[in-house]
Design an enzyme around this catalytic site. Structure first.
Site, mmCIF file in Angstrom:
data_model
loop_
_atom_site.group_PDB
_atom_site.id
_atom_site.type_symbol
_atom_site.label_atom_id
_atom_site.label_comp_id
_atom_site.label_asym_id
_atom_site.label_seq_id
_atom_site.Cartn_x
_atom_site.Cartn_y
_atom_site.Cartn_z
ATOM 1 N N PHE A 11 0.840 -1.199 0.000
ATOM 2 C CA PHE A 11 0.000 0.000 0.000
ATOM 3 C C PHE A 11 0.873 1.246 0.000
ATOM 4 C CE2 PHE A 11 -2.409 3.331 2.336
ATOM 5 C CZ PHE A 11 -3.449 3.481 1.436
ATOM 6 N N GLY A 12 0.627 2.131 -0.965
ATOM 7 C CA GLY A 12 1.337 3.398 -1.060
ATOM 8 C C GLY A 12 0.391 4.560 -0.831
ATOM 9 N N TYR A 13 0.855 5.561 -0.100
ATOM 10 C CA TYR A 13 0.027 6.727 0.220
ATOM 11 C C TYR A 13 0.739 8.035 -0.105
ATOM 12 C CZ TYR A 13 3.060 6.289 4.288
ATOM 13 O OH TYR A 13 4.157 6.158 5.102
ATOM 14 N N GLY A 14 2.021 7.967 -0.469
ATOM 15 C CA GLY A 14 2.827 9.137 -0.824
ATOM 16 C C GLY A 14 3.537 8.864 -2.131
ATOM 17 N N SER A 15 4.848 8.998 -2.134
ATOM 18 C CA SER A 15 5.610 8.842 -3.384
ATOM 19 C C SER A 15 5.544 7.434 -3.965
ATOM 20 C CB SER A 15 7.068 9.259 -3.181
ATOM 21 O OG SER A 15 7.699 8.431 -2.224
ATOM 22 N N GLU A 88 12.501 2.887 2.551
ATOM 23 C CA GLU A 88 11.626 3.429 3.588
ATOM 24 C C GLU A 88 12.224 3.417 4.997
ATOM 25 O OE1 GLU A 88 8.807 4.954 2.805
ATOM 26 O OE2 GLU A 88 9.043 4.426 0.703
#
Length: 189
Positions: A11-15, A88
């Site tokens: 799951f990605g929420y930014g870059s 990350e």
């Protein structure tokens, strides 16, 4: 959506939404409950330095978050995890978590994501919008300028028809600052 037992979701929420950096089988919008997207991390590497920190997104506790989920082939698990951990976990401000994920087709699964560690020295918490805009405007790090990161994330969310009021306000302030800069330069010349 066909998922084999070995495939997994990220799951990605930014870059990660607009620059995942790993191979995937499928990309789709997704929703996580229990966490929200927040400009709550002082960036000391990717979008700033310890002396002049930028501000980047973290997945913080409470609320919910629309983002992008990537289905990754089981055969690419080790390579993808190594890449994501190197990207990350550079300063350990994020913690690797498996979270519940809602997919647009109504399905649910679990996904790997990175949430902010509130006990870490880089956790900024909830800053006033003026301070967020100031930090973003000046931040530059190994991955580039902080304003570019915020604008790219904001534009990608707009394409997904997701509104983020904090990012919208910071982008507005960045634009206003850029619009007035040439006039200020002309006055001082």
């Amino acid at each position: 959506m066909t998922t084999t037992g070995d495939d997994f979701w990220v799951f990605g929420y930014g870059s990660l939404m607009w620059r995942p950096g790993f191979d995937f089988i499928e990309r789709t919008q997704a929703f996580v409950h229990g966490y929200h997207r927040s400009l709550c991390v002082f960036s000391h590497v990717h979008r700033g330095t310890p002396e002049a920190p930028g501000l980047v997104l973290g997945l913080d506790y409470g609320g919910s978050c629309h983002g992008v989920a990537f289905r990754v082939a089981g055969a690419a698990r080790a390579e993808t995890l190594a890449y994501l951990r190197a990207r990350e976990l550079v300063t350990s401000v994020y913690v690797e978590r498996m979270v519940g994920l809602r997919l647009p087709c109504g399905g649910a699964t679990r996904a790997l994501t990175f949430v902010v560690d509130r006990a870490h020295e880089q956790y900024a918490g909830r800053l006033p919008i003026e301070e967020m805009a100031r930090l973003v405007a000046r931040g530059v790090g190994a991955s580039g300028a902080n304003p570019d990161y915020v604008r790219n994330t904001y534009e990608h969310l707009r394409q997904l028809e997701v509104h983020d009021s904090a990012l919208a306000e910071i982008v507005r302030r960045l634009k206003a600052s850029n619009d007035t800069e040439p006039a200020a330069e002309r006055r001082s010349a």
